[in-house]
Design a protein around this motif. Structure first.
Motif, mmCIF file in Angstrom:
data_model
loop_
_atom_site.group_PDB
_atom_site.id
_atom_site.type_symbol
_atom_site.label_atom_id
_atom_site.label_comp_id
_atom_site.label_asym_id
_atom_site.label_seq_id
_atom_site.Cartn_x
_atom_site.Cartn_y
_atom_site.Cartn_z
ATOM 1 N N VAL A 265 0.837 -1.190 0.000
ATOM 2 C CA VAL A 265 0.000 0.000 0.000
ATOM 3 C C VAL A 265 0.874 1.242 0.000
ATOM 4 O O VAL A 265 1.979 1.252 0.557
ATOM 5 C CB VAL A 265 -0.937 -0.009 1.233
ATOM 6 C CG1 VAL A 265 -0.128 0.030 2.522
ATOM 7 C CG2 VAL A 265 -1.913 1.153 1.197
ATOM 8 N N ARG A 266 0.378 2.288 -0.670
ATOM 9 C CA ARG A 266 1.089 3.572 -0.690
ATOM 10 C C ARG A 266 0.157 4.667 -0.193
ATOM 11 O O ARG A 266 -1.030 4.687 -0.534
ATOM 12 C CB ARG A 266 1.575 3.891 -2.109
ATOM 13 C CG ARG A 266 2.686 2.982 -2.582
ATOM 14 C CD ARG A 266 3.148 3.321 -3.999
ATOM 15 N NE ARG A 266 2.087 3.073 -4.985
ATOM 16 C CZ ARG A 266 1.782 1.873 -5.472
ATOM 17 N NH1 ARG A 266 2.422 0.803 -5.045
ATOM 18 N NH2 ARG A 266 0.837 1.740 -6.381
ATOM 19 N N ILE A 267 0.718 5.564 0.629
ATOM 20 C CA ILE A 267 -0.033 6.715 1.113
ATOM 21 C C ILE A 267 0.418 7.936 0.328
ATOM 22 O O ILE A 267 1.581 8.337 0.397
ATOM 23 C CB ILE A 267 0.192 6.914 2.629
ATOM 24 C CG1 ILE A 267 -0.428 5.736 3.392
ATOM 25 C CG2 ILE A 267 -0.409 8.236 3.101
ATOM 26 C CD1 ILE A 267 -0.242 5.798 4.896
ATOM 27 N N THR A 268 -0.504 8.500 -0.425
ATOM 28 C CA THR A 268 -0.172 9.619 -1.309
ATOM 29 C C THR A 268 -0.552 10.974 -0.722
ATOM 30 O O THR A 268 -0.175 12.012 -1.265
ATOM 31 C CB THR A 268 -0.883 9.445 -2.654
ATOM 32 O OG1 THR A 268 -2.312 9.372 -2.437
ATOM 33 C CG2 THR A 268 -0.417 8.151 -3.345
ATOM 34 N N GLY A 269 -1.292 10.974 0.373
ATOM 35 C CA GLY A 269 -1.678 12.228 1.011
ATOM 36 C C GLY A 269 -2.174 11.988 2.423
ATOM 37 O O GLY A 269 -2.748 10.940 2.712
#
Length: 490
Positions: A265-269
């Motif tokens: 998972v990636r957190i972009t904001g």
């Protein structure tokens, strides 16, 4: 005096207390170091006593509107369908959700709660917004961007320093959070247990592999995704964070989420984020002379089970009418002794309730084994109902020295002879004497508002301004209760 009472902190405890004082004609100033209300993600629900406190001040419609909006958002996130409000949807214990299908809402503990018993899914920001509007209507001055830097207290008053300026007040109440400057400068003892974990709660924008919705236990910790889009929570054991004061970064959140979930998972904001621990401490007393504590300033603990916001509102409602009576000369100062006596045991229970959850959230085999046993118990109606009662706060009772089952408990929201509800008669913040057909002769001539209803089992009720029953017939003397709590008699 610049004010009868100065409250430090404009969170739920500070705002609720300010409103309770202003409602009774006490001049109050609230000092808040933040320029604007804190929008960091916090508590996501309230319990029954908190909803009842709002109902008793005419604020229930705002809670109902907030809950309706939250339930609609939750339903959309969950894929549609109706969502039952608390206590029927009663939250979780250590991340193990209580099933509405195994909840006995006919349990006597939930009887007589009225419409307030159907409210729970309201978050802290919504609570603070409602309280902020209420205190503004009452004319309370909230000085934002003003930090208390020190104070000196004497037997007659408290002198408060606020960045080069002094103000004089009769009483000072610290509602300034877990790292309370008021508590530290006054020297309150603050014993308890240290942290074992680091946890993050945030609202973020996600990309990549989406975590599974709901609460989940993994070999490295516990995480939750939901109940609204982008809301995440991770729990990792290994002590407190190295630095609790720097802003939480996307990289920090993403690393924790990957470690616990194992998802790519990636957190972009990051829209809102906070870190917390399970540090659990409680002030030995809530009062030293003219300085008092309420809310997180008096007790800190992990947020699991959603008790912190509710504990803070309960402190404020209990203290407000008592402090107002002392300020106005309607009661002696020893009335304030009942504040610690009544609220300290509730705070101690909450600390242990959260510690129990931490104990079975640990990733070691022993904790996981106990967790499995508790999970099996939650498959029964009796256990689910027990946990729901504890979480919703309907079992709380103050020891007022009476064996009557209603005395010391929240008053039932009776429908009275004229069709009104009991809680509607408490909007002005006074006590209430309810004649249910059996009051002693002449009791309705006392200085308290008196209303009538019908109940085959009760002669009447004496209800304190905080909604707690002080007398309910039986062998207890109404005159004694009136003198103890109101300085008057029948």
């Amino acid at each position: 005096m610049d004010a009868d009472v100065t409250v430090v902190g404009a969170g739920p405890a500070g705002l609720m207390l300010a409103g309770e004082l202003a409602l009774r004609g006490v001049s109050v100033v609230v000092l808040e170091r933040r320029e604007t209300p804190d929008q960091t993600i916090r508590a996501g629900s309230i319990n029954v006593p908190t909803a009842e406190a709002f109902d008793r001040r005419g604020l229930l419609p705002g809670l109902l509107d907030a809950q309706a909006a939250n339930l609609a958002a939750f339903s959309k996130f969950a894929g549609g369908g109706a969502v039952k409000p608390p206590p029927k949807f009663a939250g979780h214990f250590a991340g193990m959700f209580l099933s509405a299908d195994r909840f006995d809402d006919a349990d006597p503990a939930f009887a007589g709660r009225g419409p307030a018993g159907e409210v729970g899914f309201v978050n802290q920001q919504q609570v603070e917004a409602l309280l902020g509007a209420w205190v503004a209507e009452l004319g309370v001055e909230v000085r934002r961007g003003v930090e208390m830097t020190g104070f000196t207290a004497s037997a007659e008053r408290v002198t408060v320093q606020t960045g080069g300026r002094e103000m004089h007040t009769g009483w000072l109440v610290g509602c300034d959070g877990g790292r309370s400057a008021v508590r530290k400068q006054a020297g309150f003892d603050f014993p308890g247990t240290g942290p074992e974990l680091t946890a993050y709660q945030a609202v973020v924008d996600l990309d990549g592999e989406e975590p599974a919705k709901g609460w989940h236990t993994t070999p490295t910790g516990i995480y939750a995704y939901g109940p609204t889009p982008g809301r995440i929570l991770t729990v990792e054991f290994g002590g407190s964070p190295v630095d609790r004061d720097t802003p939480v970064t996307a990289a920090e959140l993403e690393a924790s989420l990957r470690r616990v979930t194992g998802a790519d998972v990636r957190i972009t904001g990051v829209r809102s984020a906070t870190r917390f621990t399970d540090n659990a401490r409680q002030a030995a007393t809530y009062r030293q002379g003219r300085v008092l504590l309420a809310g997180d300033a008096a007790h800190v603990h992990s947020p699991f089970g959603g008790q912190g916001l509710n504990l803070s509102v309960g402190d404020a409602v209990n203290l407000g009418w008592k402090l107002a009576a002392v300020v106005r000369g309607a009661a002696a100062e020893d009335l304030l002794d009942s504040y610690t006596a009544e609220r300290h045991p509730v705070g101690a229970w909450v600390l242990d309730w959260t510690r129990a959850q931490i104990a079975i959230m640990r990733p070691d085999p022993y904790a996981r084994a106990i967790r499995s046993v508790v999970g099996d118990l939650l498959g029964t109606v009796d256990a689910t109902t027990y946990f729901a009662k504890q979480i919703s706060g309907v079992t709380h009772r103050y020891d007022l020295g009476s064996e009557h089952p209603l005395v010391g408990r929240s008053a039932p929201d009776l429908v009275l002879a004229d069709g009104s509800r009991l809680n509607e008669h408490l909007h002005a913040g006074t006590g209430l004497l309810v004649d249910l057909g059996g009051l002693p002769a002449g009791a309705d001539t006392c200085s308290l508002p008196t209303t009538r209803g019908t109940d085959g089992d009760l002669p009447g009720l004496l209800v304190r301004p905080d909604g707690i029953v002080a007398w309910a017939g039986g062998s207890d003397d109404l005159d004694v209760a009136l003198k103890r709590w109101f300085g008057t008699s029948a």
